[in-house]
Design a protein around this motif. Structure first.
Motif, PDB file in Angstrom:
ATOM      1  N   ARG A 199       1.588 -92.979  -1.655  1.00 54.95           N
ATOM      2  CA  ARG A 199       0.374 -92.284  -2.065  1.00 54.95           C
ATOM      3  C   ARG A 199      -0.113 -91.315  -0.989  1.00 54.95           C
ATOM      4  N   ASP A 200      -0.719 -90.222  -1.443  1.00 54.62           N
ATOM      5  CA  ASP A 200      -1.386 -89.264  -0.560  1.00 54.62           C
ATOM      6  C   ASP A 200      -2.895 -89.497  -0.617  1.00 54.62           C
ATOM      7  N   GLY A 201      -3.588 -89.071   0.434  1.00 47.02           N
ATOM      8  CA  GLY A 201      -5.041 -89.064   0.398  1.00 47.02           C
ATOM      9  C   GLY A 201      -5.558 -87.927  -0.473  1.00 47.02           C
ATOM     10  N   SER A 202      -6.828 -87.992  -0.834  1.00 47.11           N
ATOM     11  CA  SER A 202      -7.434 -86.967  -1.678  1.00 47.11           C
ATOM     12  C   SER A 202      -8.854 -86.686  -1.188  1.00 47.11           C
ATOM     13  N   ASP A 203      -9.519 -85.717  -1.834  1.00 45.67           N
ATOM     14  CA  ASP A 203     -10.892 -85.393  -1.450  1.00 45.67           C
ATOM     15  C   ASP A 203     -11.835 -86.565  -1.689  1.00 45.67           C
ATOM     16  N   LYS A 204     -11.520 -87.381  -2.682  1.00 48.52           N
ATOM     17  CA  LYS A 204     -12.348 -88.530  -3.007  1.00 48.52           C
ATOM     18  C   LYS A 204     -11.933 -89.736  -2.168  1.00 48.52           C
ATOM     19  N   PRO A 205     -12.837 -90.259  -1.315  1.00 51.70           N
ATOM     20  CA  PRO A 205     -12.475 -91.435  -0.511  1.00 51.70           C
ATOM     21  C   PRO A 205     -12.203 -92.653  -1.402  1.00 51.70           C
TER      22      PRO A 205
ATOM     23  N   GLY B  52      -8.331 -90.711   1.990  1.00 46.49           N
ATOM     24  CA  GLY B  52      -9.357 -89.684   1.914  1.00 46.49           C
ATOM     25  C   GLY B  52      -8.991 -88.500   2.788  1.00 46.49           C
ATOM     26  N   ARG B  53     -10.006 -87.793   3.224  1.00 45.40           N
ATOM     27  CA  ARG B  53      -9.821 -86.631   4.075  1.00 45.40           C
ATOM     28  C   ARG B  53     -10.479 -86.879   5.420  1.00 45.40           C
ATOM     29  N   LEU B  54      -9.772 -86.530   6.492  1.00 51.72           N
ATOM     30  CA  LEU B  54     -10.337 -86.697   7.817  1.00 51.72           C
ATOM     31  C   LEU B  54     -11.531 -85.770   7.989  1.00 51.72           C
ATOM     32  N   PRO B  55     -12.588 -86.218   8.680  1.00 46.97           N
ATOM     33  CA  PRO B  55     -13.787 -85.390   8.845  1.00 46.97           C
ATOM     34  C   PRO B  55     -13.479 -84.054   9.513  1.00 46.97           C
ATOM     35  N   PHE B  56     -14.154 -83.021   9.039  1.00 45.50           N
ATOM     36  CA  PHE B  56     -14.104 -81.683   9.628  1.00 45.50           C
ATOM     37  C   PHE B  56     -12.669 -81.122   9.668  1.00 45.50           C
ATOM     38  N   SER B  57     -11.865 -81.447   8.659  1.00 49.25           N
ATOM     39  CA  SER B  57     -10.492 -80.942   8.643  1.00 49.25           C
ATOM     40  C   SER B  57      -9.996 -80.894   7.205  1.00 49.25           C
ATOM     41  N   ARG B  58      -8.818 -80.320   7.026  1.00 45.11           N
ATOM     42  CA  ARG B  58      -8.130 -80.316   5.738  1.00 45.11           C
ATOM     43  C   ARG B  58      -6.932 -81.245   5.771  1.00 45.11           C
ATOM     44  N   ILE B  59      -7.000 -82.242   6.631  1.00 47.27           N
ATOM     45  CA  ILE B  59      -5.927 -83.224   6.734  1.00 47.27           C
ATOM     46  C   ILE B  59      -6.293 -84.440   5.895  1.00 47.27           C
ATOM     47  N   TYR B  60      -5.394 -84.814   5.017  1.00 50.41           N
ATOM     48  CA  TYR B  60      -5.605 -85.972   4.154  1.00 50.41           C
ATOM     49  C   TYR B  60      -4.802 -87.152   4.705  1.00 50.41           C
ATOM     50  N   TYR B  61      -5.361 -88.330   4.550  1.00 55.79           N
ATOM     51  CA  TYR B  61      -4.689 -89.513   5.087  1.00 55.79           C
ATOM     52  C   TYR B  61      -4.633 -90.610   4.031  1.00 55.79           C
ATOM     53  N   TYR B  62      -3.656 -91.483   4.186  1.00 58.06           N
ATOM     54  CA  TYR B  62      -3.622 -92.725   3.417  1.00 58.06           C
ATOM     55  C   TYR B  62      -3.088 -93.802   4.350  1.00 58.06           C
ATOM     56  N   LEU B  63      -3.893 -94.839   4.547  1.00 62.04           N
ATOM     57  CA  LEU B  63      -3.572 -95.925   5.464  1.00 62.04           C
ATOM     58  C   LEU B  63      -3.461 -97.219   4.682  1.00 62.04           C
ATOM     59  N   ALA B  64      -2.385 -97.959   4.933  1.00 62.20           N
ATOM     60  CA  ALA B  64      -2.186 -99.258   4.284  1.00 62.20           C
ATOM     61  C   ALA B  64      -1.706-100.254   5.326  1.00 62.20           C
TER      62      ALA B  64
ATOM     63  N   LEU C 192       0.882 -95.255   7.683  1.00 58.42           N
ATOM     64  CA  LEU C 192      -0.082 -94.165   7.759  1.00 58.42           C
ATOM     65  C   LEU C 192       0.605 -92.885   7.328  1.00 58.42           C
ATOM     66  N   LYS C 193      -0.002 -92.190   6.372  1.00 57.61           N
ATOM     67  CA  LYS C 193       0.542 -90.929   5.885  1.00 57.61           C
ATOM     68  C   LYS C 193      -0.514 -89.847   6.019  1.00 57.61           C
ATOM     69  N   LEU C 194      -0.122 -88.736   6.660  1.00 55.45           N
ATOM     70  CA  LEU C 194      -0.998 -87.587   6.834  1.00 55.45           C
ATOM     71  C   LEU C 194      -0.373 -86.388   6.128  1.00 55.45           C
ATOM     72  N   THR C 195      -1.175 -85.630   5.389  1.00 55.19           N
ATOM     73  CA  THR C 195      -0.694 -84.424   4.723  1.00 55.19           C
ATOM     74  C   THR C 195      -1.656 -83.271   5.009  1.00 55.19           C
ATOM     75  N   ARG C 196      -1.076 -82.081   5.099  1.00 59.66           N
ATOM     76  CA  ARG C 196      -1.886 -80.894   5.409  1.00 59.66           C
ATOM     77  C   ARG C 196      -1.243 -79.689   4.743  1.00 59.66           C
ATOM     78  N   SER C 197      -2.018 -78.987   3.925  1.00 57.76           N
ATOM     79  CA  SER C 197      -1.552 -77.749   3.311  1.00 57.76           C
ATOM     80  C   SER C 197      -1.909 -76.590   4.227  1.00 57.76           C
ATOM     81  N   LEU C 198      -0.891 -75.818   4.580  1.00 61.21           N
ATOM     82  CA  LEU C 198      -1.081 -74.654   5.443  1.00 61.21           C
ATOM     83  C   LEU C 198      -1.033 -73.411   4.557  1.00 61.21           C
ATOM     84  N   GLY C 199      -2.132 -73.158   3.867  1.00 58.87           N
ATOM     85  CA  GLY C 199      -2.133 -72.090   2.883  1.00 58.87           C
ATOM     86  C   GLY C 199      -1.566 -72.598   1.576  1.00 58.87           C
TER      87      GLY C 199
END
Length: 920
Positions: free
Chosen positions: A267-273, A346-358, A380-387
């Motif tokens: 799973r990926d993180g999303s805007d909704k915690p 969810g999304r890490l504060p003050f960033s566009r990096i999404y996380y999912y921790l299990a 731990l999974k981190l995702t980041r869209s660069l454009g």
């Protein structure tokens, strides 16, 4: 080769996670008695790591799906220029001149698709399901509007029962389906699938193949223990977004497997915690074997159950110092029996990096007279869209497990029995670059560290004491008094695997979807084993280091027509063992005529081995309710490297030594299957598949006699043939009920069920089989029912805000299988056909019953889990004279009522557990 060998020219290693953070670190060069293992040389600076990322090109197996379809007017005319948008994402497409559109590399899941066109209504199609490596078809019709062109029309997507582009047997499990199953491991899930069976020791077989013939992928990257060939990294079930199971035949992008592919998408993180906390208790009902008198005829009043958990925790803390790479996280001393599972996204504060921790911790006692397992894993999974064109993802998984199984001869002294501590750490970094809407590539790097210790307590081999048996000559030690003696095994194995992969996907036109890729994997294997390290024992020592390499590339094309789908491709695999071996397996010495004496045969370099694999699959949709499929392919799998390098010193001093052979070839399976899927009702479909497998060059062991010596060496002399029929009846969830009924009829015959069959034949001085027999895992009939029932949350009378009859879910799994074969014993003078008798049928019923409780945004669940609900007695092993689990048919040395009644001959009895979840 030794651990002190300097890094050869071109040797590259990359930095990994350490306890202090991310930076290059050298591995310790401590001695092996202290656990020193030396992987390849580290980087001297970060620039070399960046260079490696930029220059290495490797494959990443498919993990995205495709959405394709058309947009037309009510008159059937195409609507070029219409916009297609996946709501909640930045993904979209523009309809082409012919009215067609497509979107590639969509993460699996359920989406709402919006279609917009000026002058026409806006239509939102809800519940569109995307599956990895498959195409979802969506045809949209728009009505013209003049006054209010922004009016939205919302419709629900029709979920077809038939996936028309599937060319082989395949099933896809979603996140919701997995979390509610009464299962604890990935293996438990697989045994519910068609074609999968389980042998008496818990090994998983697919369509009559041996164990360890399954390729496991996590987010498209292969996960495998290079020494044993097993799946070493547990995956948290609550962190799985989708799991695809392919049986029998598969596309060219998948290799190093002969029976099945299991692709796990996390799973990926999303805007909704989001978050979830789950607790599952240990067994609530009585452990019948944890007390004396479990069998009425056995007088074992001196037996006392020993709680191994406190000791194992202390052992694990001590073993950490033995490893070259200190585990990142210590094994948690979980204070209660059971398991705790925590996930957060969810999304890490003050960033566009999404996380999912299990993360998960688990402590469980064996239902047998002794044994325990303590484990934990973190992901731990981190995702980041660069454009809009670049996406970067990083996944780290770490796990620790210490376990001690039950061994009947050590019933009274399990504290002197060997246990195993395993640690794994793996990270994967991937970059996806979309060049055009029809072309993208993925570059990925993967690094895996596996470390395993097996031994007694915290002793070194020099501290081992030879054990003695009691008066029955069966149990070690005596049931009374003090005992000295240890199980004679000590091993410390470590492996470092570094892999990089490149995958290119191109939608050349609306008919051709092309894929190509290649990969390189480098292993550093450090092996250390001692057996019976005492005076008079075998005193076998295996101390070696090897650095094999693997590489591959593939090309495949998926042609999609309305009337035909064709998958065609080929694959090339190579393995370089980077080791030496005798020129001839039957000549370990040569006669030196000059010196008139025998001298050791010279060791020569073993060349790299490679093979080509053609693959083809066809799906033929006859109607919207009927699809035929056919597939054929050659599937190769390199044996585990343990078979290459065991006893690398070529020690022939013991009675019947076993020697590894780096010349063993890749095992080969040629598989065919054909089938039909038919929609029976709007909610029920039936799939019938006929298949056959011809298996050659299986890993085996062969006895060699030369001069006055005899030894056993690994080779490729075993073969097998399997054929069968799969039936799968699936009911889509509707009206509160859904499920699947899977049945397999198969016949599996071969020369040996496992690679060591030839060694065992030599040990008991029996002739090696020269014809096919029913294999020991040949299960003629296998039936699995997965049924789930669900009630609406508002169902039934209300007591204030509560609905006692609403919010219930029941998941029931029934597994039934015909008895496995065994070889009966009649008389020493009578030769009986191998595996000509059968054990009784087995049956299990597992249930998970849960009740949902709501309070605002917080959702709570109480659940009860029952394994072997009916407490059915499953016989797993029998004595050959009688065919019974507790009656050997004779009395004498090594027998007694206590010795004969080995509870491991039966499957686990009923187990009841309870738990709760809390999620938001």
């Amino acid at each position: 080769m030794t651990r002190d060998t300097p890094c050869p020219p071109g040797c590259i290693s990359i930095p990994s996670v350490t306890e202090a953070g991310w930076f290059p670190r050298k591995w310790s060069l401590s001695s092996k008695s202290a656990g020193g293992r030396v992987p390849p040389c580290p980087f001297s600076d970060l620039k070399r790591f960046i260079l490696l990322v930029m220059t290495m090109t490797f494959l990443r197996a498919g993990e995205g799906g495709k959405l394709a379809g058309s947009v037309r007017t009510e008159d059937g005319e195409p609507l070029p220029g219409a916009n297609i948008v996946l709501t909640g994402t930045d993904r979209g497409a523009v309809v082409q001149a012919n009215g067609e559109f497509f979107l590639l590399n969509i993460p699996p899941g359920t989406y709402d698709v919006k279609c917009m066109m000026i002058g026409y209504e806006t239509k939102v199609v809800q519940g569109v399901v995307i599956r990895s490596d498959l195409t979802t078809r969506l045809d949209i019709t728009l009505s013209q509007t003049v006054l209010d062109y922004e009016r939205e029309v919302v419709v629900e997507a029709e979920r077809p029962l038939i996936q028309k582009d599937v060319t082989s047997t395949q099933s896809v499990l979603s996140q919701d389906e997995i979390v509610d199953l009464p299962v604890e491991t990935i293996g438990d899930i697989l045994t519910t699938q068609v074609g999968f069976t389980e042998d008496a020791s818990g090994g998983i077989h697919v369509r009559g193949g041996r164990t360890k013939e399954i390729l496991y992928l996590v987010d498209g990257i292969e996960v495998r223990d290079p020494l044993s060939g097993s799946f070493p990294a547990p995956v948290n079930q609550n962190a799985i977004a989708e799991m695809t199971v392919i049986s029998g035949t598969f596309n060219a992008e998948y290799g190093q497997a002969m029976s099945s592919v299991v692709n796990i998408i996390t799973r990926d993180g999303s805007d909704k915690p989001t978050g979830r906390i789950e607790f599952l208790s240990d067994q609530l009902n009585d452990f019948r074997y944890h007390r004396s008198g479990a069998f009425p005829s056995v007088a074992d009043t001196n037996f006392h159950w020993i709680d191994l958990k406190p000791q194992l925790i202390l052992y694990a803390r001590d073993h950490r110092r033995l490893f070259s790479r200190r585990p990142v996280l210590p094994l948690v001393d979980w204070p209660v029996r059971g398991g705790l599972n925590v996930t957060s996204g969810g999304r890490l504060p003050f960033s566009r990096i999404y996380y999912y921790l299990a993360t998960r911790v688990h402590a469980q006692d064996s239902p047998l007279p002794s044994g325990a397992t303590l484990s934990q894993d973190v992901q731990l999974k981190l995702t980041r869209s660069l454009g809009h064109r670049l996406k970067l993802s990083w996944l780290w998984q770490g796990s620790d497990e210490i376990s001690q199984p039950y061994s009947h001869p050590w019933k009274y002294h399990p504290e002197h029995q060997a246990h195993t501590y395993q640690n794994s750490s793996r990270w994967a970094l991937s970059l996806t670059h979309t060049l055009t809407p029809a072309l993208y590539y993925t570059v990925s790097l993967n690094r895996q560290i596996l470390q395993s210790y097996t031994g007694v307590q915290t002793k070194t081999p020099s501290q081992y004491v030879r054990p003695n048996t009691d008066a029955s000559y069966y149990f070690y030690g005596s049931a009374e008094g003090e005992f000295e003696g240890d199980e004679g095994i000590y091993s410390l194995d470590q492996s470092l695997t570094t892999a990089g992969r490149f995958d290119l996907t191109w939608q050349a036109n609306h008919r051709h979807l092309l894929k190509a890729g290649g990969g390189l994997t480098r292993h550093h294997l450090d092996i250390y084993t001692e057996e019976e390290p005492w005076v008079g024992g075998a005193n076998f020592v295996d101390d070696s280091t090897f650095t094999p390499r693997e590489s591959f590339f593939y090309v495949q094309d998926k042609l999609e027509f309305d009337y035909l789908i064709l998958n065609i491709g080929f694959r090339w695999d190579q393995v370089d063992p980077r080791a030496t071996m005798w020129q001839r397996l039957d000549r370990f010495v040569l006669w030196d005529s000059t010196a008139s004496q025998w001298i050791p045969a010279p060791l020569v370099e073993v060349p790299a081995q490679s093979q080509w694999s053609p693959r083809i699959g066809i799906a033929y949709p006859v109607t919207v309710n009927t699809v035929f499929h056919f597939s054929y392919g050659h599937f190769f799998q390199t044996p585990p490297f343990d078979a290459f390098y065991y006893n690398a010193q070529k020690d022939l001093g013991s009675a019947l030594p076993l020697v590894g052979n780096p010349r063993v070839q890749a095992q080969k399976t040629v598989a065919y299957e054909t089938g039909v899927t038919q929609v029976l009702t709007p909610d029920i479909s039936l799939t019938v598949t006929v298949w056959t497998k011809d298996i050659r060059g299986l890993l085996s062991t062969l006895q060699v006699r030369y001069l006055s010596n005899q030894y056993v060496v690994y080779t490729n002399t075993d073969y097998a043939s399997v054929k069968g029929v799969d039936l799968s009846l699936e009911k889509r969830f509707s009206r509160g009920m859904g499920g699947a009924l899977n049945y397999t009829y198969s016949v599996a015959k071969g020369t040996n069920a496992n690679p060591l069959g030839g060694y065992f034949s030599a040990y008991v001085q029996e002739e090696v089989p020269h014809q096919e027999y029913y294999l020991s895992f040949d299960q003629r009939h296998d039936l699995a029912l997965n049924l789930y029932l669900r009630t609406g949350h508002q169902r039934g009378p209300a007591w204030g805000p509560l609905h006692p009859l609403g919010g219930w879910t029941a998941n029931l799994i029934l597994n039934a299988g015909s008895g496995l074969p065994y070889t009966p014993f009649v008389d020493p003078t009578v030769r009986v056909e191998v595996n000509s008798a059968r054990m009784p049928w087995t049956f299990t019923a597992d249930l998970r019953l849960k009740k949902d409780l709501f309070s605002g945004r917080i959702r709570g669940t109480l659940f009860l889990e029952a394994k072997n609900l009916t407490d059915y007695t499953n016989v797993l092993s029998v004595y050959p004279r009688t065919g019974k689990p507790f009656d050997p048919g004779f009395s004498g040395v090594g027998t007694s009522e206590d010795a004969n009644h080995n509870p491991a001959h039966l499957g686990p009895p009923r187990s009841l557990k309870a738990g709760f979840t809390w999620e938001w």
